[in-house]
Design an enzyme around this catalytic site. Structure first.
Site, PDB file in Angstrom:
ATOM      1  N   HIS A  81       0.968  -1.389   0.144  1.00 23.08           N
ATOM      2  CA  HIS A  81      -0.011  -0.045   0.015  1.00 23.08           C
ATOM      3  C   HIS A  81       0.990   1.175   0.008  1.00 23.08           C
ATOM      4  O   HIS A  81       1.831   1.527   0.747  1.00 23.08           O
ATOM      5  CB  HIS A  81      -0.634  -0.062   1.173  1.00 23.08           C
ATOM      6  CG  HIS A  81      -1.995   0.867   1.097  1.00 23.08           C
ATOM      7  ND1 HIS A  81      -2.109   2.322   1.019  1.00 23.08           N
ATOM      8  CD2 HIS A  81      -3.443   0.517   0.794  1.00 23.08           C
ATOM      9  CE1 HIS A  81      -3.295   2.799   0.943  1.00 23.08           C
ATOM     10  NE2 HIS A  81      -4.023   1.611   0.722  1.00 23.08           N
ATOM     11  N   GLY A 163       4.183  21.806  11.323  1.00 23.61           N
ATOM     12  CA  GLY A 163       5.502  21.105  11.751  1.00 23.61           C
ATOM     13  C   GLY A 163       6.680  21.440  10.927  1.00 23.61           C
ATOM     14  O   GLY A 163       6.789  22.586  10.095  1.00 23.61           O
ATOM     15  N   ILE A 167      11.108  16.246   6.331  1.00 23.73           N
ATOM     16  CA  ILE A 167      10.467  15.022   6.646  1.00 23.73           C
ATOM     17  C   ILE A 167      10.901  14.274   7.900  1.00 23.73           C
ATOM     18  O   ILE A 167      12.162  14.428   8.121  1.00 23.73           O
ATOM     19  CB  ILE A 167      10.298  14.116   5.293  1.00 23.73           C
ATOM     20  CG1 ILE A 167       9.055  13.119   5.588  1.00 23.73           C
ATOM     21  CG2 ILE A 167      11.516  13.121   5.390  1.00 23.73           C
ATOM     22  CD1 ILE A 167       8.776  12.364   4.398  1.00 23.73           C
ATOM     23  N   PRO A 169      12.693  11.751   9.739  1.00 19.62           N
ATOM     24  CA  PRO A 169      13.642  10.677   9.333  1.00 19.62           C
ATOM     25  C   PRO A 169      12.959   9.335   9.210  1.00 19.62           C
ATOM     26  O   PRO A 169      13.146   8.406   8.360  1.00 19.62           O
ATOM     27  CB  PRO A 169      15.041  10.745  10.052  1.00 19.62           C
ATOM     28  CG  PRO A 169      14.665  11.373  11.237  1.00 19.62           C
ATOM     29  CD  PRO A 169      13.383  12.515  10.839  1.00 19.62           C
ATOM     30  N   GLY A 172       8.203   9.833   8.671  1.00 18.86           N
ATOM     31  CA  GLY A 172       7.649  10.602   7.281  1.00 18.86           C
ATOM     32  C   GLY A 172       6.801  11.668   7.862  1.00 18.86           C
ATOM     33  O   GLY A 172       7.245  12.577   8.381  1.00 18.86           O
TER      34      GLY A 172
END
Lengths: 297, 297
Positions: A81, A163, A167, A169, A172
């Site tokens: 997915h 945020g 990304i 680490p 994600g």
């Protein structure tokens, strides 16, 4: 009483200890009910269905996302997915007495809190989106974890809504937003031809000129040695479960392939099930008022 | 809390004032809930579904039967459904926390009370039967009101279990007893061939070597100009609704006749509906735990 549903998808569908650790965030909490949770080892993904009043639901979701960030490492994640994060997608759905605006507000409160607490970039999607193109989850998720990381690093247009700029680490990023109730419905084919599953998905989904309010992906279920057309029915009054089933069945039949089985991920409104029985049995008068179980409640 | 269901069938399906007068006996009463009532003008018959605790339910049923005796005259009754009385058949079904023995006991209490109050002969049937042959409702009801009156007048073997020796001149007699939950399910055919409906009913019912736990009659719906196979499915784990539908459809197709529609009379357990959707969509995991409406209760 305003009731909001939350159906977070976490990128862990194999390790039962981690699955239960995350699901436990929704247990034994006043004002919140864990309605369902199911994990799929091929997808390597779990889907939780919880409902509650906004405030306690927020607390449970924040806790669950924290646990996902803690135990899931996307760099080691394998699964069929598509995903961008440990807490991959977190939708809020208005139920009884709640409006879409309530779900949008809650999604933004949770986004603010988890982004600050866990240094997690949050992309607001669907009804909560602050940029037109981010309404579409597939747009945010294109290429998955690695590709999103690169886009965020290079392209200022890919700054998260909440945020950090980069990304996370290991965890994600997370797509979070409000949307209407959705039926997650999969049809498994008696075939291991992934190209066929993808072709059927492309043909029947709304984006391909197929069924209205239908998203679809073709996926391979390696453990079972079969392929699957995995669908989201975003308005079952537009496309009923039986119509999705029949469309997949018809396309598969053209390739000489049979349907093996179908399955729900998470919950369905009863009305969507009644519609299937109504269709196949040419029912004149089957509605919620005929169901003993509901009358006795 | 012991909960008993009562599904009395009254021989009035046309006069709305009388229908409501009888149904009202189950309204606004603590400990009793009127779950459903439906009347059919062709059958000239109404079916009430009520549930409650034994004592208040008994009071409501006694009141309703009294009202039926008061306003229904069987001597003037026209209708396609076989019947012996104004309150034709009064079954009691154990639901939550109740056992069959509770339903049997309640049926006998109601029988004692209404037979004394209204001079109404009561024949105990199914689980309440005191004679083996009376377990079968069709045996008691053979020939209908007039024929039962003659049998009672001439044959001591036809003495009622409760009440007077002779049939009530206008209200007939009542079959009363305890039984398992039953799904009343009709399939309408695009045909006015009554012989065909009767032949299909004879072939598919248990007594004809057909489906297990299935009673069936062929009836004519004159107002609609069609015929109907009217069924009672006495154990939907033995014969599911879809199996009954498919059996009628198959037999009708042999005569070149199509199914027009199907309908429920009264209520159905949700499980019986899920089984239909499971069958047609080859569902792997559709059960009560997947139904949002139940989870939210």
């Amino acid at each position: 009483m305003k009731l909001i549903e939350c159906v977070p998808n976490f990128s862990e569908g194999r390790d039962n200890e981690k699955i239960e650790y995350i699901a436990d965030a929704f247990r034994n909490k006043n004002g919140v009910k864990l309605l369902d949770h199911s994990a799929d080892p091929d997808h390597n993904r779990m889907v939780i269905t919880a409902a509650g009043e906004p405030q306690p639901l927020k607390e449970a979701v924040v806790k669950a996302i924290g646990r996902a960030v803690e135990v899931i490492d996307l760099r080691e994640h394998q699964g069929v997915h598509p995903r961008i994060g440990a807490a991959d997608v977190v939708p809020f759905i208005p139920l009884e007495d709640a409006e879409m605006a309530d779900a949008v507000a809650l999604s933004k409160e949770v986004a603010a809190e988890v982004s600050a607490a866990y240094s997690l970039p949050i992309f607001l999607y669907e009804e909560s989106a602050q940029k037109e193109e981010r309404k579409n989850l597939a747009y945010i998720r294109q290429g998955g974890f690695a590709a999103l990381g690169e886009r965020m690093a290079k392209d200022p247009a890919w700054k998260a809504d909440f945020g950090p700029e980069h990304i996370h680490p290991s965890a994600g990023a997370t797509a979070m937003g409000a949307r209407k109730f959705l039926i997650a419905y999969n049809v498994n084919l008696k075939s291991n031809d992934l190209a066929l599953a993808k072709a059927i998905a492309a043909k029947i989904r709304t984006a391909g000129g197929g069924l209205p309010s239908c998203k679809a992906l073709g996926l391979e279920l390696k453990e079972q040695g079969i392929v699957q057309v995995s669908m989201n029915l975003t308005d079952f009054n537009q496309t009923a479960i039986w119509q999705a089933y029949e469309a997949v069945k018809e396309e598969a039949a053209k390739a000489g392939v049979e349907v093996l089985a179908s399955e729900l991920i998470g919950l369905t409104p009863l009305e969507a099930v009644l519609e299937c029985t109504r269709h196949y049995l040419r029912f004149e008068n089957l509605d919620l008022s005929k169901i003993l179980d509901l009358k006795l409640k």
